[in-house]
Design an enzyme around this catalytic site. Structure first.
Site, PDB file in Angstrom:
ATOM      1  N   GLU A   1       0.816  -1.208   0.000  1.00  0.00           N
ATOM      2  CA  GLU A   1       0.000   0.000   0.000  1.00  0.00           C
ATOM      3  C   GLU A   1       0.855   1.267   0.000  1.00  0.00           C
ATOM      4  OE1 GLU A   1      -3.204   2.111   3.007  1.00  0.00           O
ATOM      5  OE2 GLU A   1      -3.443   0.009   2.514  1.00  0.00           O
ATOM      6  N   LYS A   2       2.037   1.184   0.608  1.00  0.00           N
ATOM      7  CA  LYS A   2       2.910   2.353   0.715  1.00  0.00           C
ATOM      8  C   LYS A   2       4.363   1.902   0.712  1.00  0.00           C
ATOM      9  CE  LYS A   2       0.813   3.397   4.639  1.00  0.00           C
ATOM     10  NZ  LYS A   2       0.101   2.195   5.112  1.00  0.00           N
TER      11      LYS A   2
ATOM     12  N   ASP B   1      -3.367  -2.681   3.122  1.00  0.00           N
ATOM     13  CA  ASP B   1      -3.689  -2.803   4.544  1.00  0.00           C
ATOM     14  C   ASP B   1      -4.906  -3.714   4.724  1.00  0.00           C
ATOM     15  OD1 ASP B   1      -1.620  -1.221   5.299  1.00  0.00           O
ATOM     16  OD2 ASP B   1      -2.816   0.563   5.747  1.00  0.00           O
TER      17      ASP B   1
ATOM     18  N   ASP C   1      -7.906  -3.852   5.624  1.00  0.00           N
ATOM     19  CA  ASP C   1      -9.201  -3.242   5.890  1.00  0.00           C
ATOM     20  C   ASP C   1      -9.880  -2.923   4.569  1.00  0.00           C
ATOM     21  OD1 ASP C   1      -7.885  -1.000   4.940  1.00  0.00           O
ATOM     22  OD2 ASP C   1      -7.754  -0.009   6.883  1.00  0.00           O
TER      23      ASP C   1
ATOM     24  N   TYR D   1      -1.239  -3.464  13.627  1.00  0.00           N
ATOM     25  CA  TYR D   1      -1.929  -2.554  12.703  1.00  0.00           C
ATOM     26  C   TYR D   1      -2.874  -1.620  13.456  1.00  0.00           C
ATOM     27  CZ  TYR D   1      -4.766  -1.028   8.752  1.00  0.00           C
ATOM     28  OH  TYR D   1      -5.425  -0.272   7.821  1.00  0.00           O
TER      29      TYR D   1
ATOM     30  N   ARG E   1      -5.236   0.807  12.390  1.00  0.00           N
ATOM     31  CA  ARG E   1      -6.577   1.187  11.930  1.00  0.00           C
ATOM     32  C   ARG E   1      -7.559   0.028  12.075  1.00  0.00           C
ATOM     33  NH1 ARG E   1      -2.847   3.858   9.001  1.00  0.00           N
ATOM     34  NH2 ARG E   1      -3.210   6.081   8.549  1.00  0.00           N
TER      35      ARG E   1
END
Length: 770
Positions: free
Chosen positions: A7-8, A102, A104, A323, A325
């Site tokens: 993701e990043k 991530d 989610d 994690y 979030r």
């Protein structure tokens, strides 16, 4: 070739480290013997703007609403073109792709949307990274899942994104255009599916505070003597007791004093009417989700939700916690075996409290937190197996790590057990009640000393042993005067808690029952950002040391302009519940969007009536039947306000003061026809204003006609007859009289005192609607 898409960049680097080396760096990706790792920058694709569907949408026009894309478009976000090209080239070369977003809803979508945009047909696996320490990442890489298992999660994310677009793009335009037709030429009313009902929570709370009237009430307590000791009990008046309010409080001081005098009279003997002693226990508190961590950190340290999220993200990137979030407060059973390692590391972390608590942990205790059935894509926030050195962390990181570590250690302490005692005393035919508790085993509460002390105070001290039927003697009585208190203003952390516990604020009582177990409005990752954005856009102000949130005039204007469907959280909470159900396979994207489109059409149709009140918007009745009006000291929001020197319509939202109770007769009925256009105002200017507005310097004063009434008689088309000339006194300025004007956009009534008075009124059967 196996291609990992993170993701990043920071996650991509950590992924590469756990793959067989060496790691070779390239522009935008890393090459290892175990595969190639590349990354995104979050969402590198953005949704199309309305004008990118059709050029005519560059201009905001009510007749174009609602805008409903037949086929949803995405474009590469500005600044991401280079990385997108790198990812596209690597996907073309790959044999297999590993989705590393991530764990989610948004993390699932932002990689999936790139794969779908490029028409990928290659097999895709999913790695669920709940922590970035080496052990956790290697375990996740050894347990890759088929990405098709997460199709429903992607669909719910798509539904959320498209619903936000439909509501935001259409209703922001609809209500802004309605405001501008009413004269607010520079006003923009941004409407958001989650942001708007969140703002409305603060506006309603502020109005409750402003309309609150404190009331004194009285409580009577008595000290009774028993053969085993004395205790204090409180009088519980009967429902028929004179002087009680609707809440059962005694608000009549005379009645309270009379009761106290009666209790002091002989005979002073009473009896224990009931005696209950029950053994109770409190289970260990669950570990943290992001929301519960944000709320507690806000109360304990005064941290804003966004600061908590940012700090938790730093701890995650330092591999010290899992994690951040996460909306889950449970833990997978396959991590139970890590407890000895984690607790051993905490014993040397440098936090004196944490280190002392580790001495009493029992890693054989399995609390209710260990529950695989409660786990979705991620689990609760806990320490990882990487040792932490507190001296290397910032103060914010230390404080958050302390809370997270304590929450984890509590799972390995015994439950808290105590004896709860409740008694009723019958004295002078009245009931007195007392309660107390005796601790058996402090258990996990030894780590929560401050919270434990307050709970003990709330529960009362230990009561002497007694039994039903025992005699007691009235020793003395006392009366305490208290005052009702207004609701407390929201802080960022309590507003976030309100967003999560949204069922408490819905308007429909039936919906309140249904929504009790929903996940609130917004997501763990977005709630803090939403609150911060409302402050940044100057809808809310954070005041004082505790950062109490106060709405601005702009906030009142926005909330009063919108219908209840957007300002109450009922609809949004139900949508969030449907999105959550969709992620679990219940419901389809098409059905959800069909409901959103119907809702959008309905509210677009309502927009025209939102500003249909002469003299401005009528603030909604949020607390009582009292109505509201603009203050007399400020110019109300009228159809338009002309700057005579500039010849333009200008209205400032600062002129809107919606909180003063009003006389109901001052609010006019909704407008049946459209508001006056610029041409209408020009015509009104010709009738009652200067002959023309030219390029005259601003310092020049306009030359008004000396005889506007004669001019009106000559020029007004279909105006009122001279016999009716003084029939309607202007209720706004009470100096001029109302005249019927044929404008370009229909008939309306204006004041002869124009431009000093800019009030206009609707026409109904040849008469102004007042």
């Amino acid at each position: 070739m196996r291609l990992y898409i993170a993701e990043k960049p920071s996650v991509g680097r950590e992924l590469a480290k756990i793959l067989p080396g060496p790691v070779v760096r390239h522009d935008g990706y890393l090459v290892t013997k175990g595969g190639v790792v590349t990354w995104l920058f979050g969402h590198i694709l953005r949704q199309a703007e309305p004008a990118e569907y059709d050029a005519r949408y560059r201009f905001w026009r009510a007749e174009d609403l609602p805008i409903l894309p037949a086929h949803w478009k995405l474009f590469v976000a500005k600044g991401c073109e280079k990385q997108f090209g790198i990812v596209k080239g690597l996907i073309a070369r790959a044999d297999e792709i590993v989705h590393g977003g991530d764990p989610d809803r948004e993390g699932q979508l932002l990689v999936d949307e790139v794969l779908d945009y490029l028409g990928n047909q290659k097999p895709v696996r999913r790695i669920l990274l709940n922590a970035l320490d080496e052990k956790s990442m290697k375990k996740a890489n050894a347990d890759l899942r088929d990405n098709r298992d997460f199709f429903n999660l992607k669909q719910s994310a798509l539904a959320r994104a498209r619903a936000d677009w439909l509501i935001g793009m259409n209703l922001s335009r609809a209500y802004t255009l309605a405001a501008r037709r009413a004269g607010h030429k520079k006003l923009v009313l941004p409407v958001g599916r989650v942001k708007t009902p969140t703002l409305a929570l603060v506006v309603r709370r502020e109005r409750e505070i402003e309309h609150f009237r404190s009331v004194d009430y009285y409580t009577l307590k008595a000290v009774f003597a028993h053969e085993n000791g004395t205790f204090t009990a409180q009088w519980k008046p009967r429902e028929t007791q004179p002087g009680l309010d609707r809440e059962g409080r005694l608000v009549d001081k005379t009645a309270a004093e009379a009761a106290l005098r009666a209790f002091r009279e002989d005979p002073r003997e009473g009896r224990i009417q009931s005696y209950q002693k029950t053994k109770k226990q409190e289970l260990q508190p669950l570990p943290f989700s992001l929301s519960t961590l944000q709320v507690l950190a806000g109360k304990r340290y005064g941290y804003a939700p966004q600061l908590v999220l940012d700090t938790a993200q730093k701890l995650y990137e330092k591999k010290l916690t899992t994690y951040p979030r996460s909306d889950c407060e449970y833990l997978p059973t396959n991590q139970f075996g890590d407890a000895k390692t984690i607790c051993g590391n905490l014993a040397n972390c440098g936090d004196q409290s944490i280190m002392s608590w580790t001495q009493s942990v029992d890693t054989s205790i399995r609390s209710r937190a260990w529950n695989d059935k409660k786990i979705s894509a991620h689990h609760a926030i806990i320490p990882t197996s990487v040792p932490a050195k507190m001296e290397r962390l910032t103060q914010e990181e230390q404080n958050l790590y302390h809370l997270i570590a304590r929450g984890y250690l509590a799972q390995f302490y015994p439950v808290h057990t105590y004896d709860q005692t409740k008694i009723d005393v019958l004295y002078h035919g009245e009931r007195f009640a007392a309660s107390g508790r005796t601790e058996r085993d402090a258990g996990w509460k030894v780590m929560y000393s401050k919270e434990k002390k307050k709970a003990d105070e709330d529960e009362g001290s230990a009561l002497p042993p007694m039994k039903k039927g025992d005699a007691v003697h009235f020793s003395r009585g006392s009366m305490k005067t208290s005052a009702t208190k207004p609701p407390v203003r929201f802080t960022p952390s309590t507003l976030l808690a309100g967003m999560k516990e949204i069922h408490k604020y819905v308007k429909n009582p039936e919906a309140k029952k249904q929504l009790k177990d929903v996940y609130g409005i917004g997501t763990e990752a977005t709630r803090a950002t939403i609150i911060d954005d409302l402050i940044r856009r100057k809808f809310l102000k954070a005041t004082g040391k505790k950062k109490y949130l106060v709405p601005t005039e702009q906030a009142y204007l926005l909330i009063d302009a919108l219908p209840d469907e957007m300002t109450y959280p009922d609809e949004t909470a139900i949508w969030e519940d449907k999105l959550h159900s969709m992620s679990e396979g219940d419901g389809t994207l098409e059905d959800f969007l069909a409901g959103q489109i119907a809702f959008t059409k309905k509210l677009c149709a309502k927009a025209g009536a939102a500003f249909g009140l002469a003299g401005g918007i009528a603030p909604r009745q949020v607390l009582s039947s009292a109505s509201y009006e603009p203050t007399a000291s400020r110019c109300p929001i009228s159809r338009a306000s002309r700057n005579p020197a500039a010849g333009r319509q200008t209205v400032s939202s600062a002129s809107y003061t919606p909180r003063r109770p009003a006389r109901p007769s001052t609010v006019a009925a909704p407008r049946q026809s459209s508001a006056p256009t610029a041409e209408d105002w020009a015509e009104l200017g010709d009738l009652f204003g200067p002959p023309a507005y030219t390029s005259r310097p601003r310092a020049d004063k306009p030359k008004y006609s000396a005889k506007p009434m004669e001019q009106m008689k000559r020029q007004a088309k279909g105006g009122a007859k001279p016999a009716d000339a003084d029939k309607y006194l202007c209720p706004h300025c009470r100096e001029g009289h109302l005249r019927r004007i044929h404008g370009k956009n229909g008939v309306f009534w204006g004041c002869t005192n124009y431009p000093h008075c800019t009030a206009t009124f609707d026409d109904a059967h040849g008469a102004p609607v007042l």
